[in-house]
Design a protein around this motif. Structure first.
Motif, PDB file in Angstrom:
ATOM      1  N   THR A   1      74.046 -51.314 -67.113  1.00 13.75           N
ATOM      2  CA  THR A   1      73.295 -50.320 -66.353  1.00 13.75           C
ATOM      3  C   THR A   1      73.420 -50.514 -64.848  1.00 13.75           C
ATOM      4  N   PHE A   2      73.308 -51.752 -64.400  1.00 14.98           N
ATOM      5  CA  PHE A   2      73.383 -52.052 -62.970  1.00 14.98           C
ATOM      6  C   PHE A   2      74.591 -52.935 -62.653  1.00 14.98           C
ATOM      7  N   ALA A   3      75.707 -52.652 -63.331  1.00 15.04           N
ATOM      8  CA  ALA A   3      76.912 -53.465 -63.144  1.00 15.04           C
ATOM      9  C   ALA A   3      77.377 -53.469 -61.694  1.00 15.04           C
ATOM     10  N   ASP A   4      77.175 -52.348 -60.997  1.00 14.02           N
ATOM     11  CA  ASP A   4      77.627 -52.257 -59.606  1.00 14.02           C
ATOM     12  C   ASP A   4      76.780 -53.113 -58.665  1.00 14.02           C
ATOM     13  N   LYS A   5      75.605 -53.551 -59.141  1.00 15.70           N
ATOM     14  CA  LYS A   5      74.712 -54.364 -58.309  1.00 15.70           C
ATOM     15  C   LYS A   5      74.902 -55.864 -58.541  1.00 15.70           C
ATOM     16  N   LEU A   6      75.684 -56.230 -59.570  1.00 14.82           N
ATOM     17  CA  LEU A   6      75.917 -57.643 -59.861  1.00 14.82           C
ATOM     18  C   LEU A   6      76.938 -58.183 -58.860  1.00 14.82           C
ATOM     19  N   VAL A   7      76.480 -59.041 -57.950  1.00 17.98           N
ATOM     20  CA  VAL A   7      77.349 -59.480 -56.859  1.00 17.98           C
ATOM     21  C   VAL A   7      77.711 -60.954 -56.904  1.00 17.98           C
TER      22      VAL A   7
ATOM     23  N   ARG B   1      63.968 -51.552 -52.403  1.00 20.89           N
ATOM     24  CA  ARG B   1      65.301 -51.071 -52.773  1.00 20.89           C
ATOM     25  C   ARG B   1      66.102 -52.253 -53.328  1.00 20.89           C
ATOM     26  N   VAL B   2      66.642 -52.073 -54.525  1.00 19.77           N
ATOM     27  CA  VAL B   2      67.403 -53.140 -55.180  1.00 19.77           C
ATOM     28  C   VAL B   2      68.780 -53.232 -54.547  1.00 19.77           C
ATOM     29  N   GLU B   3      69.050 -54.377 -53.929  1.00 22.07           N
ATOM     30  CA  GLU B   3      70.337 -54.597 -53.270  1.00 22.07           C
ATOM     31  C   GLU B   3      71.321 -55.334 -54.166  1.00 22.07           C
ATOM     32  N   ALA B   4      70.800 -56.261 -54.989  1.00 23.96           N
ATOM     33  CA  ALA B   4      71.733 -57.102 -55.748  1.00 23.96           C
ATOM     34  C   ALA B   4      71.078 -57.743 -56.957  1.00 23.96           C
TER      35      ALA B   4
ATOM     36  N   GLY C   1      63.897 -43.803 -46.409  1.00 23.26           N
ATOM     37  CA  GLY C   1      64.590 -45.066 -46.177  1.00 23.26           C
ATOM     38  C   GLY C   1      63.969 -45.941 -45.114  1.00 23.26           C
ATOM     39  N   HIS C   2      62.817 -45.538 -44.573  1.00 25.98           N
ATOM     40  CA  HIS C   2      62.140 -46.337 -43.556  1.00 25.98           C
ATOM     41  C   HIS C   2      61.060 -47.211 -44.203  1.00 25.98           C
ATOM     42  N   ASN C   3      60.676 -48.299 -43.501  1.00 22.61           N
ATOM     43  CA  ASN C   3      59.624 -49.193 -43.984  1.00 22.61           C
ATOM     44  C   ASN C   3      59.908 -49.669 -45.412  1.00 22.61           C
ATOM     45  N   THR C   4      61.157 -49.994 -45.664  1.00 18.31           N
ATOM     46  CA  THR C   4      61.550 -50.468 -46.989  1.00 18.31           C
ATOM     47  C   THR C   4      61.846 -51.967 -46.944  1.00 18.31           C
ATOM     48  N   ARG C   5      61.898 -52.567 -48.113  1.00 21.46           N
ATOM     49  CA  ARG C   5      62.170 -53.993 -48.221  1.00 21.46           C
ATOM     50  C   ARG C   5      63.317 -54.205 -49.203  1.00 21.46           C
ATOM     51  N   SER C   6      64.290 -54.997 -48.792  1.00 21.66           N
ATOM     52  CA  SER C   6      65.444 -55.277 -49.641  1.00 21.66           C
ATOM     53  C   SER C   6      65.066 -56.270 -50.729  1.00 21.66           C
ATOM     54  N   VAL C   7      65.586 -56.035 -51.930  1.00 22.82           N
ATOM     55  CA  VAL C   7      65.232 -56.838 -53.104  1.00 22.82           C
ATOM     56  C   VAL C   7      66.490 -57.385 -53.768  1.00 22.82           C
ATOM     57  N   ALA C   8      66.437 -58.645 -54.140  1.00 20.41           N
ATOM     58  CA  ALA C   8      67.454 -59.255 -54.994  1.00 20.41           C
ATOM     59  C   ALA C   8      66.767 -59.752 -56.255  1.00 20.41           C
TER      60      ALA C   8
ATOM     61  N   ALA D   1      64.174 -53.163 -62.081  1.00 20.87           N
ATOM     62  CA  ALA D   1      65.077 -52.347 -61.257  1.00 20.87           C
ATOM     63  C   ALA D   1      64.877 -50.865 -61.522  1.00 20.87           C
ATOM     64  N   HIS D   2      64.708 -50.505 -62.799  1.00 22.32           N
ATOM     65  CA  HIS D   2      64.440 -49.102 -63.141  1.00 22.32           C
ATOM     66  C   HIS D   2      63.132 -48.625 -62.501  1.00 22.32           C
TER      67      HIS D   2
END
Length: 467
Positions: A187-193, A171-174, A140-147, A159-160
């Motif tokens: 598939t990624f319903a929980d990520k749809l914000v 890491r896919v955030e949203a 979880g270090h040196n990661t970048r958040s992705v939308a 995303a897959h």
């Protein structure tokens, strides 16, 4: 940094300068260590060699995109291109000694030590650093958040891929999409914000490091508006093309005067890439021909002793850009068909001689084609050439069939090592072969050629479908 003149920031690896410095340091220190081991002093002559190796390695590394972000591409390719770049540097260094007639000035043992240790060091530090980065990112270090803006098929595939390849550090955030949940993949319903508008606001509020836009190309006006509004963010913005042209061939930006165009069906092996491919073909064919000269002589004698007719059979094929070439093969049949109608060989074909059956089954009948490669008509690796009659037949039945002739035909290819060789008695088999041929053209690289060559050595010669 705000980009006032364009829409999208470049995705630049900020550590590339440090990587370049480490490479130059490794090359130079490897030389000094080799001299210390052999008990020699560092002189201006060796300094010249070090500068030559460093400069040529740097040029080759840039050409091979060695300093792109480690988040993209495959690590094994990074190692392979490091080896290739070092090989270019070593070649330049040896040529300098040869043409300047100064080879006697240097210790052969020290130079050999340097070549070995330098290559090992360049690969080793990348391997160790790559292992370190992978370990850190999986923790979880040196990661970048992705939308991802657009829950399209392309966005879901991305995303897959991110979830599967933890070493990328993404890491896919949203997800953001204007459509209702009932019209989207679950598939990624929980990520749809939220909708696209809220995604743009979140990006402008610096909530994400990287924004991927995965909307269909027909939404051109919408995409243009989103890109314009993301132009003043600090996030990396990347556009995922998902219309059919990008899945067919090598697609690049071009221009006519001041008008920008999209080149769809172009040859990926042009310019420097073409020279590199030709160099690969000359080196490989020269080495292989020197190794197979005696076996080829034995095969020629075997053909003469077992059947009447010429040893070499030359048949018309389509070469680069559809121009006809004469492809050489050892004769394996009692006939030498080269007319407008050519019947494919089938299992138990009466035209095939007993010795010819052995040659076809083991692919030994293809050996004279290395002469075609040396002449420049063919490549060692590329789409296998079909008889002209078969080309004219299948181009009417298989979509994009003739695009396989945008590159030189090869002795072995991506389709062959994946099992699609021999008789194509059904249209589906030919379609599958063309699919792999176009996939090769679309993704061509030195690494892919190397992989096909290795696969050919292990499983590409003998095949149950070859008769």
């Amino acid at each position: 940094m705000t980009n006032h003149t364009g829409f999208v920031k470049n995705n630049v690896n900020t550590f590339a300068a440090a990587y370049r410095f480490v490479d130059l340091l490794v090359i130079h220190l490897s030389l000094m260590l080799a001299l210390v081991i052999y008990g020699l002093e560092f002189s201006n002559d060796y300094l010249l060699l070090s500068l030559t190796a460093n400069i040529t390695f740097a040029i080759a590394a840039e050409s091979n995109a060695l300093y792109r972000s480690w988040r993209s591409g495959f690590f094994k390719q990074l190692i392979f291109y490091t080896f290739v770049s070092w090989g270019v540097a070593v070649t330049a260094m040896l040529l300098l000694m040869f043409f300047s007639k100064t080879s006697e000035t240097y210790s052969r043992v020290a130079i050999a030590l340097w070549i070995g240790m330098g290559g090992l060091a360049l690969i080793s530090w990348r391997t160790l650093f790559g292992i370190f980065l992978t370990h850190m990112r999986k923790k979880g270090h040196n990661t970048r958040s992705v939308a991802i803006i657009g829950m399209s098929e392309a966005g879901i595939r991305l995303a897959h891929e991110i979830n599967y390849r933890k070493e990328t550090g993404y890491r896919v955030e949203a997800f953001y999409d204007d459509r209702g949940q009932d019209r989207l993949d679950n598939t990624f319903a929980d990520k749809l914000v939220g909708d696209v508008e809220s995604g743009v606001r979140a990006a402008r509020a610096n909530q994400y490091d990287t924004i991927f836009i995965a909307m269909p190309m027909k939404a051109e006006a919408r995409i243009r508006d989103i890109l314009f509004r993301l132009g003043d963010t600090t996030a990396d913005v990347q556009l995922i093309p998902n219309f059919f042209m990008f899945s067919m061939m090598q697609t690049t930006m071009s221009h006519v005067g001041n008008i920008q165009t999209l080149s769809v069906y172009n040859n990926p092996m042009s310019g420097g890439a073409a020279a590199l491919k030709r160099f690969e073909d000359i080196v490989l064919s020269s080495i292989i021909l020197s190794l197979i000269a005696l076996p080829m002589l034995a095969i020629a004698i075997g053909i003469k002793l077992t059947s009447k007719g010429p040893v070499i059979f030359k048949q018309d094929r389509y070469g680069l850009n559809g121009k006809r070439i004469k492809m050489w093969k050892f004769r394996s049949m009692t006939v030498t068909e080269n007319s407008d109608v050519v019947t494919q060989a089938t299992k138990g074909d009466a035209r095939i001689t007993r010795f010819g059956a052995f040659l076809r089954r083991t692919s030994l009948d293809e050996l004279p084609q290395f002469i075609n490669v040396l002449k420049g008509d063919m490549s060692v690796i590329g789409p296998r050439p079909h008889a002209v009659a078969h080309n004219e037949e299948y181009r009417k039945m298989v979509d994009f069939y003739m695009l396989r002739h945008k590159v030189k035909p090869g002795i072995t290819g991506w389709a062959q090592v994946n099992g699609w060789r021999g008789e194509t008695e059904t249209l589906d088999k030919m379609k599958k072969r063309i699919e792999y041929d176009l996939d090769y053209i679309r993704h061509w690289s030195l690494w892919m050629d190397f992989k096909i060559l290795i696969l050919t050595l292990f499983k590409g010669f003998v095949n149950k479908n070859a008769y």
